[in-house]
Design an enzyme around this catalytic site. Sequence first.
Site, PDB file in Angstrom:
ATOM      1  N   GLY A  56     -70.697 -39.471 -62.317  1.00 51.03           N
ATOM      2  CA  GLY A  56     -69.628 -40.153 -63.065  1.00 51.03           C
ATOM      3  C   GLY A  56     -70.067 -41.551 -63.477  1.00 51.03           C
ATOM      4  N   ARG A  66     -73.920 -34.365 -64.758  1.00 59.54           N
ATOM      5  CA  ARG A  66     -74.152 -33.795 -63.426  1.00 59.54           C
ATOM      6  C   ARG A  66     -75.026 -32.572 -63.680  1.00 59.54           C
ATOM      7  NH1 ARG A  66     -68.416 -35.473 -62.733  1.00 59.54           N
ATOM      8  NH2 ARG A  66     -68.467 -37.201 -61.272  1.00 59.54           N
ATOM      9  N   ASP A 106     -73.149 -40.453 -54.496  1.00 64.11           N
ATOM     10  CA  ASP A 106     -73.802 -39.717 -53.412  1.00 64.11           C
ATOM     11  C   ASP A 106     -74.520 -38.444 -53.878  1.00 64.11           C
ATOM     12  OD1 ASP A 106     -71.374 -38.566 -53.947  1.00 64.11           O
ATOM     13  OD2 ASP A 106     -70.804 -38.263 -51.851  1.00 64.11           O
ATOM     14  N   THR A 150     -70.729 -46.084 -58.576  1.00 64.33           N
ATOM     15  CA  THR A 150     -69.583 -45.158 -58.510  1.00 64.33           C
ATOM     16  C   THR A 150     -68.324 -45.976 -58.286  1.00 64.33           C
ATOM     17  OG1 THR A 150     -68.460 -43.500 -57.158  1.00 64.33           O
ATOM     18  CG2 THR A 150     -70.183 -44.716 -56.062  1.00 64.33           C
ATOM     19  N   ASP A 187     -65.888 -44.922 -56.706  1.00 64.20           N
ATOM     20  CA  ASP A 187     -65.242 -44.449 -55.467  1.00 64.20           C
ATOM     21  C   ASP A 187     -65.537 -45.292 -54.221  1.00 64.20           C
ATOM     22  OD1 ASP A 187     -64.168 -42.386 -56.908  1.00 64.20           O
ATOM     23  OD2 ASP A 187     -65.580 -40.870 -56.220  1.00 64.20           O
ATOM     24  N   ASP A 240     -67.719 -44.842 -51.931  1.00 62.17           N
ATOM     25  CA  ASP A 240     -67.737 -43.922 -50.788  1.00 62.17           C
ATOM     26  C   ASP A 240     -69.145 -43.719 -50.231  1.00 62.17           C
ATOM     27  OD1 ASP A 240     -68.656 -42.641 -53.025  1.00 62.17           O
ATOM     28  OD2 ASP A 240     -67.656 -40.753 -52.639  1.00 62.17           O
ATOM     29  N   ARG A 269     -61.853 -38.410 -55.335  1.00 65.57           N
ATOM     30  CA  ARG A 269     -61.823 -36.990 -54.960  1.00 65.57           C
ATOM     31  C   ARG A 269     -61.952 -36.807 -53.460  1.00 65.57           C
ATOM     32  NH1 ARG A 269     -65.413 -34.166 -59.002  1.00 65.57           N
ATOM     33  NH2 ARG A 269     -66.839 -35.682 -58.125  1.00 65.57           N
TER      34      ARG A 269
END
Length: 327
Positions: free
Chosen positions: A15, A76, A107, A130, A132, A134, A176
């Site tokens: 992303g 992706r 990741d 990212t 996120d 994460d 997500r």
Amino acid sequence: MKNKVTKIGVLSSGGDSPGMNAAIRAVVRTALYNGIEVCAIMKGYTGMVEDDIVPMDSRSVANIIQRGGTILKTSRCLEFFEPEGRKKAYENLKKHGINGLVIIGGDGSFRGAQIFSNEYDIPCIGLPGTIDKDIAGTDFTIGFDTAVNTAVEAIDKIRDTAEAHDRLFIIEVMGRDAGYIALHSGISTGAENILIPERKTVIEDIITQLAEKERRQKLVNIIVVAEGDEFGGAEEVAKVVRERLPLMEIRVCILGHIQRGGSPSCMDRVLASRMGYHAVECLVEGRHNVFVGIVNNKMNYTPLNEAVKKKQRISDEWMKIVKILAS
Ligand code: F6P
């Protein structure tokens, strides 16, 4: 003795996130400063597999620091996760004389880099790009600050309507598998509840709290839900609340991809510039197959082999803060 890196390929993968362009700019200019040639690998690992690789110079990255998205495009790429795809990618890199890689992504992208660097003799450096946030081994990722500020701006606006109409708004933000956008945007907009994938959502507790607030005539409530919450997102939560508290006026708002775009914040531009610079320094110094993170405002280097095993954790203290401040 590790071979000297003379030509690097840079790519963005997974992303997109605001600040990726600032990172690309930093990588290109730091490499050129060190006498290293640079090539753009287009559309993430797809460009490696399909030989979409073009030379870059200092001008290729002019006037991009303020732009969202990624000039290298992204994807992706499933083929890269097959041995055949990686073999093709390696041969293409060899053909171009590329002997170092900088991969900007999340990741999944790091997992690709980890497998590739274990199989082939091309050092890889990861940059965490990212929204996120994460990834364990860094306090911040490129794009998180911008994304979370976009969410905050939107939620503040929604609160005006919530206040004007005495409504409950259930707002879904991205994430997500990770609740960081929800947690940060929820705390900073004074949300009554924040639902994240890292914690079990007990819907009964939320109903009880809302019923108590309804009794106290507190009719303005904001619930922020991460899209990956195990209960199933904002629509699911709204469905149950509507059934149980029929008098409450409820609206759902899904913020979606507006969180991924836009001009990067100052923090993301600076972070991306520092990380991009250090990615090239790693290649120059022979610190290979790591990702560049930032911990307590200092650069931190995590081996890719370790990075893919660890997940960022959310401590219980965060949840306690949410609870106390929303009471
Ligand atoms: O990983 C970043 C992210 O924006 C997640 O928060 C979200 O779940 C996902 O990407 C959406 O991906 P896509 O744009 O492919 O639908």
